[in-house]
Scaffold this motif. Structure first.
Motif, PDB file in Angstrom:
ATOM      1  N   ARG A 136       0.879  -1.269   0.039  1.00 50.07           N
ATOM      2  CA  ARG A 136      -0.007  -0.040  -0.022  1.00 50.07           C
ATOM      3  C   ARG A 136       0.988   1.413  -0.016  1.00 50.07           C
ATOM      4  O   ARG A 136       2.116   1.129   0.638  1.00 50.07           O
ATOM      5  CB  ARG A 136      -0.978  -0.072   1.276  1.00 50.07           C
ATOM      6  CG  ARG A 136      -1.788  -1.043   1.355  1.00 50.07           C
ATOM      7  CD  ARG A 136      -2.809  -1.071   2.521  1.00 50.07           C
ATOM      8  NE  ARG A 136      -3.507   0.193   2.526  1.00 50.07           N
ATOM      9  CZ  ARG A 136      -4.363   0.816   3.662  1.00 50.07           C
ATOM     10  NH1 ARG A 136      -4.129  -0.036   4.696  1.00 50.07           N
ATOM     11  NH2 ARG A 136      -4.795   1.858   3.609  1.00 50.07           N
ATOM     12  N   LYS A 137       0.422   2.232  -0.520  1.00 51.08           N
ATOM     13  CA  LYS A 137       1.094   3.526  -0.660  1.00 51.08           C
ATOM     14  C   LYS A 137       1.243   4.252   0.629  1.00 51.08           C
ATOM     15  O   LYS A 137       0.245   4.115   1.209  1.00 51.08           O
ATOM     16  CB  LYS A 137       0.246   4.500  -1.779  1.00 51.08           C
ATOM     17  CG  LYS A 137       1.213   5.887  -1.882  1.00 51.08           C
ATOM     18  CD  LYS A 137       0.426   6.718  -2.836  1.00 51.08           C
ATOM     19  CE  LYS A 137       1.315   8.004  -3.042  1.00 51.08           C
ATOM     20  NZ  LYS A 137       0.545   8.909  -4.123  1.00 51.08           N
TER      21      LYS A 137
ATOM     22  N   THR B 208       3.317   3.125   3.226  1.00 53.30           N
ATOM     23  CA  THR B 208       3.629   2.194   4.223  1.00 53.30           C
ATOM     24  C   THR B 208       4.843   1.964   4.364  1.00 53.30           C
ATOM     25  O   THR B 208       5.189   1.084   5.037  1.00 53.30           O
ATOM     26  CB  THR B 208       2.529   0.829   4.298  1.00 53.30           C
ATOM     27  OG1 THR B 208       2.908   0.455   2.985  1.00 53.30           O
ATOM     28  CG2 THR B 208       1.184   1.303   4.350  1.00 53.30           C
TER      29      THR B 208
END
Length: 697
Positions: free
Chosen positions: A6-7, A9
């Motif tokens: 995920r972006k 993280t």
């Protein structure tokens, strides 16, 4: 198939956090967050890629390390901040209800006191770490000690800063730890060596400070709160390490009268009462007890015998004093001298020179008694003189309490610091007796000097401590032009301008001759005018019509046809004139010789690399010799030689650069450019000094 990340993280988005997110995570206000970061030593960070670190479209924001903010979550000061916020709400509620007494009680008893002791221990695990970080602390505390009390700077903070600074100065005086000082535009720089660590701080001058509103004193007050705690710990450790009691006694009455250093009384091992010290100083000045007998503590009979021997030193058979070379302590004195390491060649490395020991520096002003005039800065002079061994310092009663004597005509005074120009035309009376409540004090009138006393300007004190030796006082007499006050931390480098070294040692080969030739050429250009009929005419400024013509629109046109025609007519007219010489044949022969000489010099100038304008300056339009053209200037040969040598060096360098790679060639070009800039600056400074010395001569 791997798990999709995920972006936001991982990477920079996870390592950095914005200030807004940090404040929200800690659940504190922005001012409390700033205070907490200052106390803990956490500062904003700059990510490599702000676009990756920021999770929003706004890139102009402040970032912190996520680990630092996570570390702040366990800080005990957060609970104090929350208690203070709850107390503020209670006080506001009481004031809203009209319960003023209840609000005052809550503010007096319920205010949470912040303790920064645990933060000092966390940030400075060893005492050496605290000493290394003491530069900024001392500079800021000395600044606040000189500020006037306002609503933003309370008087309690100023008094605390003054007392901590005076305690630190007393430690430096006791241990003779001060090494260097420098008078600058910003203030006075001091450097001390404490337990092997060099500490440099800045003290502002005692001027009237004007507090402006464009300075955020809340941020500075937070630093002051932290630095006062730090300096308190450092002073406690320093005092206890040399056997002194901390905190020392503070005389409030003396402080109100301007005592400053005299308002603090030290107690501990090796510290005697002030009355006993003053009595011993008086006995030392009067010659009753010598320094040797005081040091060894002999009985009075032996002291008298030693004093008689010291008054009449023993002499050997050749009439020389035994104390010069045959005394037992002579070899020790010779062995204690500091060795200096000299370079063996021009290309050799410059070795660092050893500095003077604390014992030598601590006894620099020990045998003297100083008196400070009213116009001199008393606070820095007293601190420096006491740090370098002076025990007897007097000043006028107007400057404050704590002086050794207030009588300017005291016969024990050996040096007087004066900072006023000499006055002339005063009456012959030197002193006038003014009766005081305890004794008759003689006041010396301005402009008069007492015989047997050395009068010097304040710069003499600073130059002596930087050189660690007593300089010639005649160079610092009142009204004299002082020598340059140079920074003791700027070390001369090879190729750079050194103001302390002679000019002949720094000049390159032929530089002085070139400069002398250029000066002569300028003088000849200034003094020589046009020659008509063998008589020089004064120079006049050419009008714009002589060099330019105007077109129909009023624009100036240079090198027009009218200009060429006029110059051609003037040239022909001057060339047709032969002068008043009766011997025409001799004149024609001299003209042909002159033309050959000029042609030869033009060829030499072209070979030497001179421009056309420089070579054309040697002749006039008609080919006639200018005044002094047959006399070659002193700098011509030097300039030719320097140009030839420079051209050979450039050719050799180009041949070497052809053998280098592209990367090394660019690096060499950068180095040559920086060296050329430095050499140009040094040459300008040498030329300026050369003109000053020539003007003095």
């Amino acid at each position: 198939m791997g798990k999709i990340k995920r972006k936001g993280t991982s990477g920079q988005a996870k390592n950095f956090i914005t200030r807004t997110q940090a404040v929200r995570k800690l659940q504190v206000s922005l001012p409390d967050f700033r205070r907490l970061c200052i106390f803990k030593g956490i500062y904003p960070r700059e990510p490599r890629n702000k676009k990756k670190a920021s999770k929003s479209s706004t890139h102009l924001t402040t970032f912190y390390y996520t680990k630092d903010i996570q570390y702040l979550l366990h800080e005990p000061l957060l609970a104090k901040f929350r208690d203070h916020k709850a107390l503020a709400k209670k006080i506001a509620r009481s004031l809203g209800r009209g319960e003023v007494g209840n609000a005052a009680r809550l503010e007096k008893k319920g205010a949470a006191k912040l303790s920064l002791d645990h933060i000092i221990k966390e940030r400075y695990p060893t005492f050496v770490d605290a000493l290394r970080d003491l530069d900024d602390a001392l500079s800021l505390l000395f600044l606040f000690a000189n500020l006037p009390s306002t609503s933003t700077v309370p008087p309690k903070t100023i008094a605390l800063c003054q007392r901590l600074c005076l305690e630190f100065e007393h430690y430096l005086i006791t241990t003779n730890s001060l090494r260097k000082s420098f008078l600058s535009i910003k203030g006075i720089y001091y450097q001390a060596t404490v337990q092997g660590q060099d500490i440099l701080w800045l003290v502002p001058y005692k001027f009237v400070q004007r507090v402006t509103g464009d300075v955020d004193y809340r941020i500075m007050g937070t630093f002051v709160e932290f630095y006062t705690t730090l300096l308190g710990f450092v002073n406690f450790r320093l005092y206890t390490s040399i056997g002194l009691v901390y905190p020392p006694k503070f005389n409030a009455k003396s402080d109100e009268q301007g005592g400053e250093l005299g308002a603090i009384i030290l107690e501990g091992k090796g510290i005697e009462a002030p009355e006993k010290i003053e009595a011993q100083s008086n006995r030392h000045v009067n010659g009753e007890v010598s320094g040797v007998t005081e040091r060894w503590g002999l009985n009075p009979e032996i002291q008298k015998k030693i004093a008689a021997i010291e008054e009449f030193p023993a002499t050997d058979l050749y009439g020389q004093d035994a104390q010069e070379g045959n005394a037992p302590g002579a070899e020790e004195a010779i062995n204690d001298a500091i060795d200096t390491f000299e370079t063996t060649g021009d290309d050799a490395d410059v070795l660092p020179q050893p500095q003077a020991s604390g014992t030598e520096a601590g006894s620099l002003f020990a045998p003297f008694t100083f008196f400070l005039s009213r116009e001199t800065p008393r606070q820095p002079l007293e601190f420096i003189l006491r740090s370098f061994g002076c025990k007897r310092i007097g000043w006028d009663a107007v400057l404050g309490d704590g002086a050794f004597t207030n009588n300017e005509s005291d016969p024990t005074i050996t040096h007087q610091v004066v900072d006023r120009p000499p006055l002339a035309g005063l009456p012959e009376e030197q002193v006038s007796n003014v009766e005081s409540h305890d004794s008759a004090i003689q006041i010396v009138k301005p402009g008069h000097r007492i015989p047997g006393r050395t009068y010097i300007q304040p710069q003499w004190v600073w130059d002596c401590i930087n050189e660690v030796k007593l300089l010639r006082p005649d160079l610092y007499t009142p009204g004299a032009t002082l020598p340059p006050h140079l920074s003791p931390w700027v070390k001369p480098t090879k190729g750079a301008y050194d103001p302390t070294a002679p000019l002949a040692e720094q000049e390159r080969e032929g530089e002085a001759e070139e400069a002398e030739g250029l000066d002569e050429d300028e003088e000849e250009e200034d003094s020589d005018g046009e020659v008509e009929d063998g008589v020089p005419l004064p120079k006049t400024k050419a009008s714009p019509r002589d060099t330019e013509t105007l077109n129909d629109n009023g624009m100036s046109i240079a090198n027009s046809d009218s200009d060429s025609q006029s110059t051609h007519s003037t040239t022909s007219a001057t060339s047709s004139f032969t002068g008043f010489d009766n011997d025409a044949g001799a004149a024609s022969e001299s003209e042909t010789e002159t033309a050959q000489t000029i042609h030869q010099r033009e060829l030499e100038a072209e070979a030497a690399g001179l421009t056309f304008s420089e070579s054309a300056g040697l002749t006039k339009a008609n080919g006639a010799p200018v005044k002094g053209i047959l006399k070659q200037s002193k700098g011509d040969e030097a300039r030719k030689k320097a140009a030839r040598k420079r051209r050979e060096e450039e050719e050799e360098l180009e041949r070497r650069k052809m053998m280098m790679g592209r990367k090394k060639r660019k690096l060499v070009d950068k180095m040559l450019f920086s060296n050329k800039v430095k050499d140009g600056e040094a040459e300008k400074l040498r030329a300026k000094r050369r003109r000053i010395e020539a003007g003095k001569a």
